[in-house]
Design an enzyme around this catalytic site. Structure first.
Site, short mmCIF file in Angstrom:
data_model
loop_
_atom_site.label_atom_id
_atom_site.label_comp_id
_atom_site.label_asym_id
_atom_site.label_seq_id
_atom_site.Cartn_x
_atom_site.Cartn_y
_atom_site.Cartn_z
N GLU A 149 0.78 -1.32 0.11
CA GLU A 149 -0.02 0.01 -0.09
C GLU A 149 0.84 1.31 0.05
OE1 GLU A 149 -3.19 -0.25 3.05
OE2 GLU A 149 -3.08 -2.44 2.87
N ASN A 197 2.33 -5.16 -3.36
CA ASN A 197 0.61 -5.48 -2.83
C ASN A 197 -0.12 -4.22 -2.61
OD1 ASN A 197 -1.27 -7.60 -1.91
ND2 ASN A 197 -0.82 -6.74 0.13
N HIS A 233 -10.44 -6.20 -1.00
CA HIS A 233 -11.52 -6.20 0.10
C HIS A 233 -12.48 -5.65 -0.75
CE1 HIS A 233 -8.67 -7.46 3.10
NE2 HIS A 233 -7.77 -6.68 2.67
N GLU A 265 -6.11 -10.75 -0.45
CA GLU A 265 -6.53 -10.44 0.67
C GLU A 265 -8.09 -10.57 0.39
OE1 GLU A 265 -5.21 -7.13 2.80
OE2 GLU A 265 -3.09 -7.48 2.16
N ASP A 267 -11.87 -10.58 0.39
CA ASP A 267 -12.98 -10.89 1.18
C ASP A 267 -14.15 -10.09 0.58
OD1 ASP A 267 -12.27 -8.47 2.25
OD2 ASP A 267 -11.77 -9.32 4.32
#
Ligand code: 9MR
Length: 357
Positions: A149, A197, A233, A265, A267
């Protein structure tokens, strides 16, 4: 034209094969993709947590155990205990380990964030950190999120202790400091795959354009980058078809640069009531969102791993992060029962295998 017999034999083969993948892990093995999840080693002693994890996944990533705030309680100490537990679990169950993350501007321990270090000191600290941690896990962690990030919504480097506050010596020089970090990482463990990432750079937008431009530039100048992690996400409040198309297009352009793509990641949060319960409609919708992501990944051989941010709704960062308004974001409910999302992903992984044959 194929005879009716051949068609029915083909159909029987399809049905038999779909039925044969009992777990995500089996389905993913056959699809030729890694299926991973973020894990918390403190939960390994919970029998159901450990058995579902080992049964369903072939890759793990410590959710927090390899972050500075766990590994580095103070300037001099390296505490590898939690990370080692994850590696031990993975080795016992023949799983791969992804490392997360060596460099992040957020959530660093106070001694570091508030230590008023000079650029020179920070540069030494960070180089030493990357080197010590990667060497400790050499041969055990196959891929690292070297940098996490580092870009903002507009695609510019975020202000951070590593970039410009005061930074490691490249303040104002765009992504040059990131370049340096990949070079240090490659030196520390030449065999590990090195990833950048990022959050919210999954579809086509200013941030994903900037990631693309950065990777292109790194590849051109020989910076040792092997992959891009798309965090993902996401939520059910999206149009599944256009998301799938945009993620697929983004994956395709990155893969064309010669890097791998990992979904890192994933979800999919849904609205929940005050007791944390979601409607069945929303859970079915969630399954379709998951299916779309898997489809987008499997459309390109450069997308080699799909990883969720946890696997049971019992342990997920979403509820506290959304102050109780969203949750149930993962494959298994709080009692480890599989949800529609689980079945959708298993079927999608099985289907792809069939189409490839
Ligand atoms: O889920 C993680 C949570 O347990 C930690 O408290 C938090 C801070 O370290 O990080 C969460 O994980 C983040 C990941 O490391 C980077 N991408 C966003 C994730 C969710 O915030």
């Amino acid at each position: 034209m194929a005879s009716p017999y051949r068609w029915s034999a083909f159909l029987a083969c399809i049905l038999a094969s779909i039925g044969s993948a009992q777990t995500l892990r089996e389905a993913a093995d056959h699809a030729g993709v890694l299926i991973g999840t973020a894990v918390r080693p403190s939960q390994f002693s919970e029998t159901r947590y450990a058995s579902v994890l080992a049964r369903e996944f072939n890759m793990v990533e410590p959710e927090d155990a390899l972050k500075w705030w766990v590994l580095r309680p103070d300037r001099r100490t390296y505490d590898f205990r939690a990370g080692d537990e994850v590696v031990h679990f993975a080795q016992t169950h023949q799983m791969k380990v992804r490392g997360h993350c060596l460099v992040w501007g957020r959530d660093n321990p106070d001694w570091l964030a508030k230590g008023h270090f000079t650029s020179r000191q920070l540069s030494h600290l960070l180089r030493d950190h990357i080197s010590r941690v990667m060497k400790h896990y050499a041969g055990e962690v196959f891929a690292w999120d070297v940098v996490n990030e580092a870009l903002d919504e507009s695609g510019k480097p975020r202000d951070s202790i590593w970039y410009d506050q005061p930074g490691i010596g490249f303040a104002g020089k765009g992504t040059e400091y990131i370049e340096q970090l990949f070079r240090w990482a490659h030196k520390a463990d030449p065999h590990a795959l090195l990833f950048y990432n990022e959050a919210e750079g999954e579809t086509l937008n200013r941030k994903s354009d900037a990631i693309y431009a950065m990777v292109k530039n790194f590849k051109k100048s020989g910076v040792p980058i092997d992959g891009v992690g798309l965090q993902m996400h996401i939520s059910t409040d999206i149009d599944v078809e256009s998301m799938t198309a945009a993620v697929s297009a983004n994956i395709a352009r990155l893969a064309a640069l010669g890097v791998q793509i990992h979904v890192t990641e994933l979800d999919v949060s849904v609205r929940v009531d005050s007791s944390g319960v979601a409607s069945l409609d929303d859970l079915n919708r969630q399954a379709e969102v998951y299916r779309g992501v898997v489809r987008a990944c499997l459309q390109n051989p450069g997308c080699t791993a799909i990883q969720t941010w946890g696997f049971t709704d019992k342990y997920s960062w979403i509820r506290s992060h959304s102050r109780g308004t969203r949750g149930q974001a993962l494959f298994f409910d709080r009692d480890y029962q599989p949800k529609p999302s689980y079945r959708a992903v298993r079927d999608e992984l099985s289907r792809d295998r069939l189409l490839k044959h």
